[in-house]
Every structure is written in structure tokens, then in C-alpha cells.
Write a protein that holds these residues in place. Sequence first.
Motif, PDB file in Angstrom:
ATOM      1  N   GLY A   1       0.806  -1.213   0.000  1.00  0.00           N
ATOM      2  CA  GLY A   1       0.000   0.000   0.000  1.00  0.00           C
ATOM      3  C   GLY A   1       0.841   1.266   0.000  1.00  0.00           C
ATOM      4  N   PRO A   2       1.755   1.401   0.989  1.00  0.00           N
ATOM      5  CA  PRO A   2       2.552   2.627   1.061  1.00  0.00           C
ATOM      6  C   PRO A   2       3.384   2.908  -0.188  1.00  0.00           C
ATOM      7  N   PRO A   3       4.159   1.912  -0.743  1.00  0.00           N
ATOM      8  CA  PRO A   3       4.921   2.257  -1.955  1.00  0.00           C
ATOM      9  C   PRO A   3       4.022   2.694  -3.119  1.00  0.00           C
ATOM     10  N   LEU A   4       2.834   2.071  -3.235  1.00  0.00           N
ATOM     11  CA  LEU A   4       1.938   2.471  -4.314  1.00  0.00           C
ATOM     12  C   LEU A   4       1.411   3.883  -4.081  1.00  0.00           C
ATOM     13  N   GLN A   5       1.132   4.201  -2.805  1.00  0.00           N
ATOM     14  CA  GLN A   5       0.670   5.554  -2.491  1.00  0.00           C
ATOM     15  C   GLN A   5       1.747   6.579  -2.838  1.00  0.00           C
ATOM     16  N   ARG A   6       3.016   6.209  -2.506  1.00  0.00           N
ATOM     17  CA  ARG A   6       4.121   7.114  -2.841  1.00  0.00           C
ATOM     18  C   ARG A   6       4.243   7.301  -4.337  1.00  0.00           C
ATOM     19  N   MET A   7       4.030   6.186  -5.060  1.00  0.00           N
ATOM     20  CA  MET A   7       4.089   6.248  -6.509  1.00  0.00           C
ATOM     21  C   MET A   7       3.034   7.229  -7.030  1.00  0.00           C
ATOM     22  N   VAL A   8       1.803   7.153  -6.493  1.00  0.00           N
ATOM     23  CA  VAL A   8       0.722   8.043  -6.935  1.00  0.00           C
ATOM     24  C   VAL A   8       1.089   9.492  -6.662  1.00  0.00           C
ATOM     25  N   ALA A   9       1.641   9.740  -5.466  1.00  0.00           N
ATOM     26  CA  ALA A   9       2.017  11.103  -5.106  1.00  0.00           C
ATOM     27  C   ALA A   9       3.129  11.611  -6.023  1.00  0.00           C
ATOM     28  N   ALA A  10       4.011  10.694  -6.455  1.00  0.00           N
ATOM     29  CA  ALA A  10       5.109  11.093  -7.332  1.00  0.00           C
ATOM     30  C   ALA A  10       4.586  11.456  -8.719  1.00  0.00           C
ATOM     31  N   VAL A  11       3.542  10.754  -9.135  1.00  0.00           N
ATOM     32  CA  VAL A  11       2.969  11.060 -10.451  1.00  0.00           C
ATOM     33  C   VAL A  11       2.345  12.446 -10.414  1.00  0.00           C
ATOM     34  N   ASP A  12       1.546  12.729  -9.376  1.00  0.00           N
ATOM     35  CA  ASP A  12       0.966  14.070  -9.220  1.00  0.00           C
ATOM     36  C   ASP A  12       0.502  14.226  -7.772  1.00  0.00           C
ATOM     37  N   PRO A  13       1.113  15.145  -7.025  1.00  0.00           N
ATOM     38  CA  PRO A  13       0.727  15.315  -5.613  1.00  0.00           C
ATOM     39  C   PRO A  13      -0.732  15.758  -5.455  1.00  0.00           C
ATOM     40  N   ALA A  14      -1.341  16.274  -6.520  1.00  0.00           N
ATOM     41  CA  ALA A  14      -2.733  16.720  -6.409  1.00  0.00           C
ATOM     42  C   ALA A  14      -3.707  15.554  -6.400  1.00  0.00           C
ATOM     43  N   LEU A  15      -3.214  14.386  -6.782  1.00  0.00           N
ATOM     44  CA  LEU A  15      -4.084  13.210  -6.738  1.00  0.00           C
ATOM     45  C   LEU A  15      -4.280  12.808  -5.276  1.00  0.00           C
ATOM     46  N   GLY A  16      -5.488  12.505  -4.900  1.00  0.00           N
ATOM     47  CA  GLY A  16      -5.704  12.043  -3.537  1.00  0.00           C
ATOM     48  C   GLY A  16      -5.905  10.539  -3.526  1.00  0.00           C
ATOM     49  N   VAL A  17      -5.454   9.881  -2.454  1.00  0.00           N
ATOM     50  CA  VAL A  17      -5.755   8.456  -2.290  1.00  0.00           C
ATOM     51  C   VAL A  17      -6.850   8.343  -1.241  1.00  0.00           C
ATOM     52  N   LEU A  18      -8.053   7.967  -1.664  1.00  0.00           N
ATOM     53  CA  LEU A  18      -9.201   7.939  -0.756  1.00  0.00           C
ATOM     54  C   LEU A  18      -9.241   6.665   0.061  1.00  0.00           C
ATOM     55  N   GLU A  19      -8.736   5.588  -0.507  1.00  0.00           N
ATOM     56  CA  GLU A  19      -8.879   4.309   0.181  1.00  0.00           C
ATOM     57  C   GLU A  19      -7.835   3.349  -0.348  1.00  0.00           C
ATOM     58  N   VAL A  20      -7.233   2.558   0.540  1.00  0.00           N
ATOM     59  CA  VAL A  20      -6.339   1.475   0.145  1.00  0.00           C
ATOM     60  C   VAL A  20      -6.851   0.215   0.828  1.00  0.00           C
ATOM     61  N   ALA A  21      -7.093  -0.842   0.080  1.00  0.00           N
ATOM     62  CA  ALA A  21      -7.584  -2.074   0.703  1.00  0.00           C
ATOM     63  C   ALA A  21      -7.211  -3.251  -0.170  1.00  0.00           C
ATOM     64  N   SER A  22      -7.004  -4.397   0.471  1.00  0.00           N
ATOM     65  CA  SER A  22      -6.776  -5.591  -0.322  1.00  0.00           C
ATOM     66  C   SER A  22      -8.130  -6.119  -0.771  1.00  0.00           C
ATOM     67  N   MET A  23      -8.148  -6.776  -1.919  1.00  0.00           N
ATOM     68  CA  MET A  23      -9.415  -7.313  -2.422  1.00  0.00           C
ATOM     69  C   MET A  23      -9.936  -8.400  -1.495  1.00  0.00           C
ATOM     70  N   GLU A  24      -8.984  -9.132  -0.869  1.00  0.00           N
ATOM     71  CA  GLU A  24      -9.413 -10.168   0.082  1.00  0.00           C
ATOM     72  C   GLU A  24     -10.226  -9.557   1.216  1.00  0.00           C
ATOM     73  N   ALA A  25      -9.708  -8.422   1.743  1.00  0.00           N
ATOM     74  CA  ALA A  25     -10.423  -7.746   2.829  1.00  0.00           C
ATOM     75  C   ALA A  25     -11.763  -7.241   2.324  1.00  0.00           C
ATOM     76  N   THR A  26     -11.774  -6.794   1.065  1.00  0.00           N
ATOM     77  CA  THR A  26     -13.022  -6.281   0.503  1.00  0.00           C
ATOM     78  C   THR A  26     -14.059  -7.392   0.400  1.00  0.00           C
ATOM     79  N   VAL A  27     -13.607  -8.563  -0.064  1.00  0.00           N
ATOM     80  CA  VAL A  27     -14.526  -9.706  -0.145  1.00  0.00           C
ATOM     81  C   VAL A  27     -15.005 -10.083   1.256  1.00  0.00           C
ATOM     82  N   ALA A  28     -14.043 -10.142   2.181  1.00  0.00           N
ATOM     83  CA  ALA A  28     -14.408 -10.520   3.552  1.00  0.00           C
ATOM     84  C   ALA A  28     -15.409  -9.533   4.120  1.00  0.00           C
ATOM     85  N   ALA A  29     -15.175  -8.236   3.869  1.00  0.00           N
ATOM     86  CA  ALA A  29     -16.082  -7.219   4.402  1.00  0.00           C
ATOM     87  C   ALA A  29     -17.479  -7.390   3.827  1.00  0.00           C
TER      88      ALA A  29
END
Lengths: 898, 112
Positions: free
Chosen positions: A736-764
Motif C-alpha cells: 500500500g505505502p509504496p503504491l501511495q508514494r508512486m501516486v504522489a510522485a505522479v501528481d501530488p494533487a491526486l488524492g488516495v481515498l482508500e487502500v484495501a486488499s481485495m481479500e479484505a473487501t470480499v471478507a467485508a
Amino acid sequence: MSDGGGEDRVERERVQFRPGGSPDREVGDEVDEELRFHLEARADELVRQGWSPEEAAREARRRFGDVEAVRSRSRSLRVQAARRDRLRRGLEAFRQDLRLAARELVRDPALAGLVVITLALGTGFATALFSLADAVLLRPLPFPEPDRLVYLWQYDRATGTVREPAGTADFYDFRDRARSFAGMGMFRSRSGSLRGDGTEPRSLRVAEAHHDLLGVLGVQPLLGRGFTTEDTEGDAPATILLGEGVWRGLFQGDPAVLGRTVSLDGEPVEVAGVLPAGATLALGSAVDAWVPLRMTPARATRSPHDVTVVARLAPGATLEAASAEMTTLAARMEVEDPENRNRGVRVESVGEYLRGPTARTVMVLQGAVALLLLLMTLNVAHLLLSRSVARSREAAVHRALGAGAVRVAGRAVLATLLLSLAGVVAGLGVATLLLDLLSPLVPPAMRVAAPPVLDLRVVGFGLLLAVLLAVATGLPPALGALRTDLRQVLSGARGEGGQAGVRSRARPVLVAAQGATAAVLLVGAALLGTTLLNLHRVDPGFRAEGMLRLTLSVPATRYPADFSVFPEWPERIGLMAELLRRGGEVPGVEAVALAANHPLDAGFTNSFRIEGRPPDPDRGEMTTRMVTPDYFAVTGLRLLDGRLFRESEGAGDPGTVLINRTAARRHFPEGDALGSRIAFWGPVFREIVGIVEDEHVHGLRATPPPAFYVNLLQIPSAAGELTLLARTSGPSAGLGPPLQRMVAAVDPALGVLEVASMEATVAASLERERFAGTVVGIFAAMAVALAAVGVYGVLSYSVARRRRELGIRLALGAREGQLRLGILRQGVTWVATGVLAGLVVARGAGRVLESLLFGVEPGAVWVYLSSGVLLVAVALLAALLPARRASRVDPALSLRSE
Amino acid sequence: MTRSRVDAGSLYGTLNLLVLQALADGPLHGLGVARRIQAGSRERLQVEEGALYPALHRLERDGLLEARWGTSENNRRARFYTLTARGRAELAREVDRWRKHAAAVEWLLEGR
């Protein structure tokens, strides 16, 4: 006799006339007697010294002084003393009883432990469930007259949807033409990026709200004002209302924030007010800030369907009347405008919508808890009943030695009360633990305002429960002990006589009741367990393991989506290409894809036309999936026929589209999907080049809808949100964190609203089912264990009691096997009778579970059969040991021991 | 003789002392306590006999005395009072207080 003596006699008669009985009266009599003794003894003494009797009496009185005053003063002193004495003796007796009760409990630690554990679990579950029900079901929503608030949903008969947002034009039609409502507002939510002066941009959820919405809800801003017509329909400068959370978090709760200009998605907006946290509840999801929904009746459109309509019922209007009116209105609107074809309106109470699904789960759990509580009470009663047999001898001796009936009974209840209080205190601990586990059940939007807590009422409820249990389970054995005949007990005549007979009739009923309760819980657990298994067996169409999803907010200010030049949106296409390229370079990431929605998010639907066929409004709509070509590799969604999107296909190439299995079967039953062309946005027909497997976008329980897939790189999305999906080589957790950093590097104006694994999403998405299944499963296991303990205990007791009889029968030549069989038959008959009754009850109760079940009927015969067989088998096992003991009785020993 | 008698009840706070002291040698009934006070003071102290009973009952209520029904010297039922341990301690305190009080009054009178 003299006058004095006459007076004396009168005095005496008055004394004797007083009815005795009350301790205070007796004290009065004593004082009279004491004083009389003094006067008479003094007079006698004077007579001996030569006084005449009359004069002696008079002299004695003279020396004594005022008899009446002394009498009344002394009486009140003696009454006080007597009361003080009684209190002291009572306290002493109570201390003694307490010591006795405690000693008795210590003497049988296994029994005490069993009772405490049983009660701790029972009251723990009960109080936790009560707290939860309080938070979810009982606490009213924080709006004035919340019962009058309703949603107006649209539904589409062609596609079978039940709750769809409305179009803005529909809202104005509803508002201007319906009479059942006192007010109506609408909103839609989106994401945004908020920046105060000098602060980092923060991604948040924004509700765009019609100016009447807050008034309809009855929400008063904490600070500042709500929205006006100027804000939504006029040219007023842009304003924003902050939610309480953002105001406290981002602006430290500073009241001076009013009137300040902040930036939302790069645009300056003025802070006009602050709204209480509870205001967001009616929106069904957490919202951080509110902005005006800029819309006028003239600009309103029927589609897209993106606004939720909230209304307040007019005084005197009922939900049913409002529904009827809206049905009529919707039918008229269908005729007036072909775009409204097949669309109806559903009026639903806001509270019902927010609480409905959770309420059902909580109700099921409450039912299970009630059963468990019943079972535990039965078991405790049973344990205490066994104890009272041991105690009946002791109690009878106490009785014979002069202990009051109340005291003997009180002592028995005291022991139980000690046990139940210990149980309840432990139970509160259990409840606190459970509440942490249970809290996720509460819908997140409701958790914002009212997290479930153990409050004082709940503690009081637990204590009340303890006292009730103590009396309910402690008193009958105590009364039994009182009825016991001392001679019978001391002469050792056990197992005979009326009192023991009552108990031997009560015991099988207890065992049967335990069997019945266990059967109900077991059936429930089997149904819910099967549901869980079935849900896990569902092929979701994608591989959840090793998949991570990030929800990005894409501000329209930096990435414009101007439909006049569609699809020539170089900023958006450039952003996606960059995210895909840099995302793929993150170590541990095998592949990345972008999509409008993740695989468990249904997104929106579109109507469509098939080339060469006449338009058919009854064909309905298809779910629209916008994905980049890598989506299939990342999610593992299988291609069934044709081909996938090509990386090389760009905005300029002829448009291609994929459809899913359901769409192919429904709309191209001849198998002619490949090569056919469909149009959905404007007049452009695009060729179907492939058919893919169904994705369960509506959740594992729902049948997948017909869907089509378009290439995001060819047809970019104008939405403010984008989902980034990453397939990871190992576990997805750390990426999660490295991908978030990657997004911020592409454009700091992009916001990350949610990070979740699909497994957790299915479980939820399976949270409710898993939770209900787990809890009921645990309960059922406990129920089976308790029933087994019950059978074992009762049979052991019965064998011990009948040792003499069994010994005689053995001595008379009965075979061991016969005796064993007799005991087994006894135990199994009791349990089987209870189980049978329990299964009948369960069949009726199964209907409550219906909405939670998946792939199994509430009346599935095998469930009842196997539950019954299992319980009888357990009973048989539990009966085995006592039965063996019965056949091992030594006739000589058992005869001598009595 | 009658002239030299003092009404014991009018000496502030002394009645308790007298009652407790009367019981110091063993159980007595109310009349016995009155006789003992008279005899012990060489007939100089006179108690209004009735006033003894509230005093006895108050001391009993406060746990300084214990009472029990018994038989009197001429075979009648009478209520006998005994000092409790607390009563005995209270007696010692009262005696001490009385002596200090009396000595102080004596010094005062001598200084006249």
C-alpha cells in the motif's frame, strides 16, 4: 385492698389487656413489670419496718417520683435498645450466612466455576447484544421526528433494480407535483481535495446538496449558516460547509474558520458554516464536507441518475399514502416522457434503510442469545438442583434446630446470588470484549455518531439479570429443602418420598428442554454455516488473493473532461498511462490496471442499442465496466470467447467492446455476439470482440448482471474517482505505502481515498453472514456441550440414587447389559423428545434467518435430520459412562451402603 | 440526717457514675442499685428512685450494661443489671473525671 392497691390492679389489668406479639410491646410489658417490682418490693420492705400497707405503698410511690414519666422515658429507651440489638443480630446473622455461603461455594469449586462461567458467558453475550441493539436499533437518528424522513428511490422494471438514485429533472417533478411531503431535498456525493491556507491537500468525501436538504433533515449548523437558493441557483460565490470531523481535525475546531477562503479541487471556496457530525447519517455514508449542488429546473436532466432524494412526510401523511401517490405520479411520468419508461418510485423510511440489514442480523443474534440464556439458566438450575439434594439434609437439620424458614431459604438464595454476581461481573468483562468484536456490524455511517458502548443502563440490566437468575434458580431448590422431611432425610431414605419424586420428574424435563434449545441453535448454525460455505464456493469471477486496490481522486481542475472534445482528453489519458507505467515498476507489483470501479463495486448502468435490431425499451440496461486492457490479467477475469482489448488500441482506433457471459446469453442467445455491434453513448456503434466470465459486482450473493466492458484508454472516464488495481507477487499487505508514494510522485494533487486488499473487501462484503454464522456456531457448540453435560449429570445422579435398586436387580439375576440398556434408553428418550420439539420450533424460527441464507432453504430436511441425529448421538455418548457405572454396581456393597 | 442528704440527680453528670459504681461489685436489680447508692454514701446521697430506671436503660442501650431477668431475694422476678467490659472501662473514666473535678473545686474553695 387499699386505694393504692386498687390503682395497682387497674394498672395490671391495663398491662394484661395490651395485645402481645410485637417486640416493642413486649419491651413495654417488661418495663411495667420492672417498675412494679420496684414499687412492691419497696412497699414490702417498709411494711416489715412497721408501716401500714397503705402508707408503705404511698411512701414507695413518693420516693419513686413520677411513675408515668419514668415509664414512658424508659420504654422509649428500651425500644431503641431492642431495635439496635435486632439490627446487630441481623447483620451478624447475615455475615454468618455470607461466610457459610462462601464456604459452601469453596467446598465445591467445580460447581461454582461451572455456574460462574455459564453465567459469565450468558450475561456477557446478552449485555453485549443489548448494547449493540441499543446503538443500532433503539437510539433514534439525530434528527427531529426522524420517522418522518424518507428516501425517494427510482427502480427500473426492465433491469430489475430496486433502489436507484433519481435524475435531477425527476427531483423537480417529484417536488413540484407530489402533495405528501412537507419538504424535499437532494444530494450526490463525490470526492474532493481540500486545502486550507498552508496545509497539505486532503482528500475527502463531499456531498453536493440542494439548498433545502438541511432544512428537510432539520439539521442546525454548529456555526454559520446552511445553503440558500443563491448558493445553488444564483451566482453567489462558491461556499462550503465543513463537517464537524474536518473542522476539528483540519482546523482545530477554530470558530474563526467562518468566512475564510479555502481551496477545494484548486478552486477558492468560502467556509459558510460547520455541520454536526450526525448530519451525515441521513446520507447513508460518511461525508466530510458539503457544497451547494448547482442546479436549476431549467438545467435539470433525466439522466444520469445520480441524485438521492430525501423528503420529509407532510403532517398527517403516511408512508403508504406517500407511496401510493408516488406510484401514480411515476406512472404519469412514464407516459409523459419516454426516458421514464419502466421507472417506478419507491418511498422508503430513512431509518429502515440504514438499519434494515443490520437489524435483521441483530435480531437473529438476539434470538440466539435468548436461547443460549435459556439454556444456561436451565443448566444452572440443574446444577443447583443437584446441589440442593446434597444440601437438603443440612437444611432440614438447620430447620429442626430452629432456623427460620426465611433464613434457610435466604441462605440458599444468598449462595446463588454470590455466584450470579460473580458471573455477571465476569460477564461484563466478556461483554466489553465482545462489543469490540461486534462493533463492525454497525454500518459505518451510523458508527460515526453513535459507537456502541457499555452504558450504565446495560450494567444495570446485567445486575437485574443476575438477581432474577439467582432468585429463579436459587429459590426452587431452597423451597424444596424446606419441604424436606427431616426424619426422611436422616433415616437415609433417599430416592423415595414425595419431594425427591418431584425432582426426578423435573430433571427429565430440564434435560429435554436443553435438548430442544440445543436443537434450535444447531439448526440455525447449520443453516448459517452452509450459507457461508456456499458463499465461499461462489466463483466471484476474479482472484482476490494478492490483489490490492487504491481509490484515487482525480480533480477535474487538473484533468479536465470536456465532452465537446470527447474522447480527446490528453491530460486524463496521459495520467492513466503514467500511473500504469510507474505502477508496474513498483517492486513486488506484477501488474497494474485502472478501472472506474473495483470488481466488487457495481458502478452504473447504461441503456444500449444493438445494430440491426429495432429499439426495445424492455431490453433494460447493462452494467458499464470501464477498464484498461491489463484489468483481465490483474483480476484473473477469464476470457471465454474472442479476444481481449489490445494495448495498441488507442483513442483513434475503431471502438471495441467486451460483454460478459450473462449479457451474451441474454441478448445474443443465438451465439452471434462476436462481431455484433452495440451503441451505448451517443450514436457510435462499437464491435463486440470478446466474451468474458461473469464478475459478481453486486456481491457474492447476487446474480451477476449483464455487463459490457470498454477500454478506458480508448474511452476515458470523466469521473472524479479512479480505481488502481495491483496484482502483487507476494502478499499484498506491504505494498500500500509504496503504491501511495508512486501516486504522489505522479501528481501530488491526486488524492488516495482508500487502500484495501481485495481479500479484505470480499471478507467485508460477507461480514454479516460470517459474523452471524460464527456467533450462532459458537452458541450451538456450547449448547451441544451443555446438553451433553446435562444428560451426563442427570443420569449419573439417577444411577447413584438407584444404586440400591440396581444392586438388588443384579443380585436377582438381571444381566449387566440389560441395566446398561435401560439407562441409555432413559437418557436418549429424554433428549430425543426435547430434540423433536426443538426441531419443530426451529422450522418455525428458520424463517427469521431467510434473508441471511444463501443456497440453502430454511426448511432443508437434511439440516434438521443431521442436527437431530448429532444431538441424539451426543446424548448417547454422554449416557455411556453412567450406564457403564450402573452395570458395575456391586450388589453386596450397594446393599450395605444404605 | 435528712437535712444532710443531697439529691444525687441534681449533681450534674454524676448519676451515671453512681449507677456504674453501684454495679461494680456484681449484678443488682434497680431497687438494689438505689439501696447500694444510699448505703454506700452512708445515707448521704439520696436518689429519686424513679430516675434510676431511665439511667439504667440508657446505659443498657449504649452497651455499658447488660440486663437479665432473675429472681430477687424474696423470690420475685426482677431484672438484674451487670457491667459489661465497656461499662467497666467507662466507670474507670468517670471516676477519674469525678476526682479531677472534685479536686479542682476543692482547690478553688481552699483559695477563698
